[in-house]
Write an enzyme that holds these catalytic residues in place. Structure first.
Site, PDB file in Angstrom:
ATOM      1  N   SER A  98      43.730  29.944  34.497  1.00 28.96           N
ATOM      2  CA  SER A  98      43.826  31.202  35.240  1.00 28.96           C
ATOM      3  C   SER A  98      42.466  31.868  35.463  1.00 28.96           C
ATOM      4  O   SER A  98      41.633  31.335  36.155  1.00 28.96           O
ATOM      5  CB  SER A  98      44.801  32.120  34.497  1.00 28.96           C
ATOM      6  OG  SER A  98      44.959  33.333  35.152  1.00 28.96           O
ATOM      7  N   ASP A 148      42.761  35.103  41.378  1.00 29.48           N
ATOM      8  CA  ASP A 148      42.186  34.503  40.175  1.00 29.48           C
ATOM      9  C   ASP A 148      42.348  32.977  40.272  1.00 29.48           C
ATOM     10  O   ASP A 148      42.803  32.468  41.307  1.00 29.48           O
ATOM     11  CB  ASP A 148      42.839  35.084  38.909  1.00 29.48           C
ATOM     12  CG  ASP A 148      44.322  34.782  38.836  1.00 29.48           C
ATOM     13  OD1 ASP A 148      44.939  34.591  39.898  1.00 29.48           O
ATOM     14  OD2 ASP A 148      44.883  34.725  37.718  1.00 29.48           O
ATOM     15  N   ASP A 175      44.389  30.709  39.234  1.00 26.74           N
ATOM     16  CA  ASP A 175      45.666  30.057  39.543  1.00 26.74           C
ATOM     17  C   ASP A 175      46.471  30.846  40.584  1.00 26.74           C
ATOM     18  O   ASP A 175      47.651  30.554  40.816  1.00 26.74           O
ATOM     19  CB  ASP A 175      46.497  29.809  38.279  1.00 26.74           C
ATOM     20  CG  ASP A 175      46.876  31.082  37.552  1.00 26.74           C
ATOM     21  OD1 ASP A 175      46.290  32.142  37.860  1.00 26.74           O
ATOM     22  OD2 ASP A 175      47.773  31.030  36.689  1.00 26.74           O
ATOM     23  N   ASP A 226      47.910  33.679  40.785  1.00 31.23           N
ATOM     24  CA  ASP A 226      49.109  34.492  40.539  1.00 31.23           C
ATOM     25  C   ASP A 226      48.769  35.984  40.600  1.00 31.23           C
ATOM     26  O   ASP A 226      49.651  36.828  40.565  1.00 31.23           O
ATOM     27  CB  ASP A 226      49.811  34.111  39.220  1.00 31.23           C
ATOM     28  CG  ASP A 226      48.958  34.316  37.984  1.00 31.23           C
ATOM     29  OD1 ASP A 226      47.740  34.577  38.138  1.00 31.23           O
ATOM     30  OD2 ASP A 226      49.501  34.196  36.865  1.00 31.23           O
TER      31      ASP A 226
HETATM   32 MG    MG Z   1      46.391  33.924  36.652  1.00 32.53          MG
END
Ligand code: MG
Length: 465
Positions: free
Chosen positions: A112, A255, A257, A259
């Site tokens: 992440s 970020d 990943d 999300d």
């Molecule tokens: Mg993340």
């Protein structure tokens, strides 16, 4: 030598506590705690836990991503799991696809927002949400007891390449937004996906919605040459400058990943996650009054003001995205948010989703006919002070016990540290889950009051150190 000692201490702690999972998955530095051997064995434990089901696997752009995908896959296959390899994909795209394709779960290799030398093994259940702490304990028990369900040669699973999830994911998001309203406006948008997997979905999605899309840091590169993967004012300078220089309507940053989503307004100002979350929550509740909103206690009281003004109900939780997701499911909330740019829109999926947040914000700009800076201007104003006080990890709970005793008489919530509510604002005191520090977070509508609260909060920690 120091590095070796640190490594030994770390593995001793793990052996003693029999705990691998942190706030979000099993986190570690590549080839220190997270070695290929460890990840393979964890894959065997996970395959035993999933009892040989159909499992998605995927990763972000980190240099160690494909290494750990292969290592975890080997372990999963040895227990009879069929592994569906989605390759590089945003975490929320994989989470959405689990339910859509009726999978039994997913193993996602992504650290992440962490620096490039880290990686994380995340375990997601068949509902698309990371597994609960109770389930993590079951996985850890399988791992430490070595009660692996290895299969015979003719019962092994296999790997199936499965790159088609991104189209399904983009279409799912379009089902939740006003596509025509966005298309009419032909917004100019700059996207900075941090050299990671957000580059594979958000630019294409916004292009399909008629936006003029300009990208920076959009080539996948696990060295993160453009910026570090955590979106924050210190890392978003290039995005802010680009938005201003080319006269864009909006800047969007993810970020590692994808999300989470951070926004930059048309003037080149970076919008804090609490504020963009407040704008989105206000918009959703305007259309769905009297609904439930979930947010961790680290969020601003501004969110409470907005929810109340729309007749909704706010539920505070402990800090942690899985906690927010589980609470959304439990109370049937419409939306959740975190101050770090996480938006959980339950009609789509009860987990953080960066591309969904981006499109919701663009829909708000389209329908309100206002700029992001104008929307920020309308939000309730709070002065916020954030302080950190160093302490040892061993002392954290002792200090907390004393602070809880001293604050008994106040209106407070004690689910994660203590948040004390006053008419004029609030004081949050909580031990960090990842660092040897206490955080004191105060806010008030009046600057002097916020300072006064901060002084009091800091003194409560310091006198109990
Ligand atoms: Mg993340």
């Amino acid at each position: 030598m120091i590095k070796y000692i640190k490594k030994r201490i770390c593995s001793m702690i793990i052996m003693l506590t029999r705990t691998f999972f942190g706030t979000n998955g099993i986190r570690g530095i590549v080839n220190e705690m997270l070695t290929p051997e460890f990840v393979t064995q964890m894959g065997v434990a996970l395959g035993t836990y999933f009892m040989g089901g159909k499992i998605f696997i995927g990763c972000d752009s980190r240099t160690s991503g494909s290494l750990f995908v292969k290592a975890a896959s080997a372990g999963l296959i040895s227990t009879g799991c069929n592994v569906y390899d989605v390759e590089y994909a945003a975490t929320p795209a994989i989470q959405y696809a689990i339910k859509h394709f009726k999978m039994d779960g997913a193993v996602i290799i992504s650290a992440s927002h962490n620096p490039p030398e880290y990686n994380v093994i995340k375990v997601v259940g068949n509902d698309g949400v990371e597994v609960s702490r109770e389930e993590e304990v079951k996985i850890e028990k399988i791992f430490f007891d070595k009660k692996f369900n290895r299969k015979k040669w003719n019962e092994l699973g296999k790997t199936i390449r499965f790159p088609q999830i991104l189209d399904v994911y983009k279409e799912a998001i379009k089902n939740h937004i006003d596509v025509d309203a966005i298309r009419k406006r032909r917004f100019k948008v700059v996207i900075d996906p941090a050299n990671s997997v957000g580059a594979l979905s958000t630019p294409q999605l916004l292009h399909e919605l008629g936006c003029e899309v300009i990208t920076i840091n959009a080539q996948l590169d696990g060295n993160f040459p453009g910026r570090l993967p955590e979106p924050k004012p210190e890392t978003l300078g290039d995005l802010a400058k680009t938005v201003k220089a080319i006269g864009a309507d909006l800047g969007i940053a993810h970020d590692g990943d994808a999300d989470r989503c951070f926004f930059v307004d048309e003037r080149g100002n970076i919008c804090q996650g609490d504020k963009s979350g407040g704008i989105i929550v206000d918009y959703i509740l305007q259309r769905n009054p009297n609904q439930i909103v979930v947010t961790p206690i680290s969020s601003s009281r501004m969110i409470e003001d907005i929810v109340k003004s729309r007749g909704g109900t706010l539920i505070w939780t402990a800090v942690g995205s899985t906690t927010v997701s589980k609470k959304i499911q439990e109370v049937n909330a419409i939306i959740g948010l975190e101050g770090n740019g996480g938006i959980f829109y339950a009609p789509h999926q009860p987990v953080r989703d960066g591309a969904l947040s981006a499109t919701l914000m663009i829909e708000i700009l389209a329908k309100s006919k206002k700029t992001l800076s104008q929307l920020i201007e309308k939000l309730p104003k709070y002065f916020i002070i954030k302080k950190r006080i160093e302490c040892t990890n061993e002392n954290k709970q002792i200090i907390l016990k004393k602070i809880l005793k001293e604050t008994e008489k106040y209106n407070r919530i004690t689910i994660d540290g203590v948040k004390i509510f006053f008419e004029e604002g609030s004081v949050l005191i909580r031990p960090s889950g990842t660092e040897a520090i206490y955080r004191v977070f105060t806010e008030a509508k009046d600057e002097e009051k916020a300072k006064e609260f901060a002084k009091w909060g800091i003194s409560l920690v310091k006198k109990n150190l």
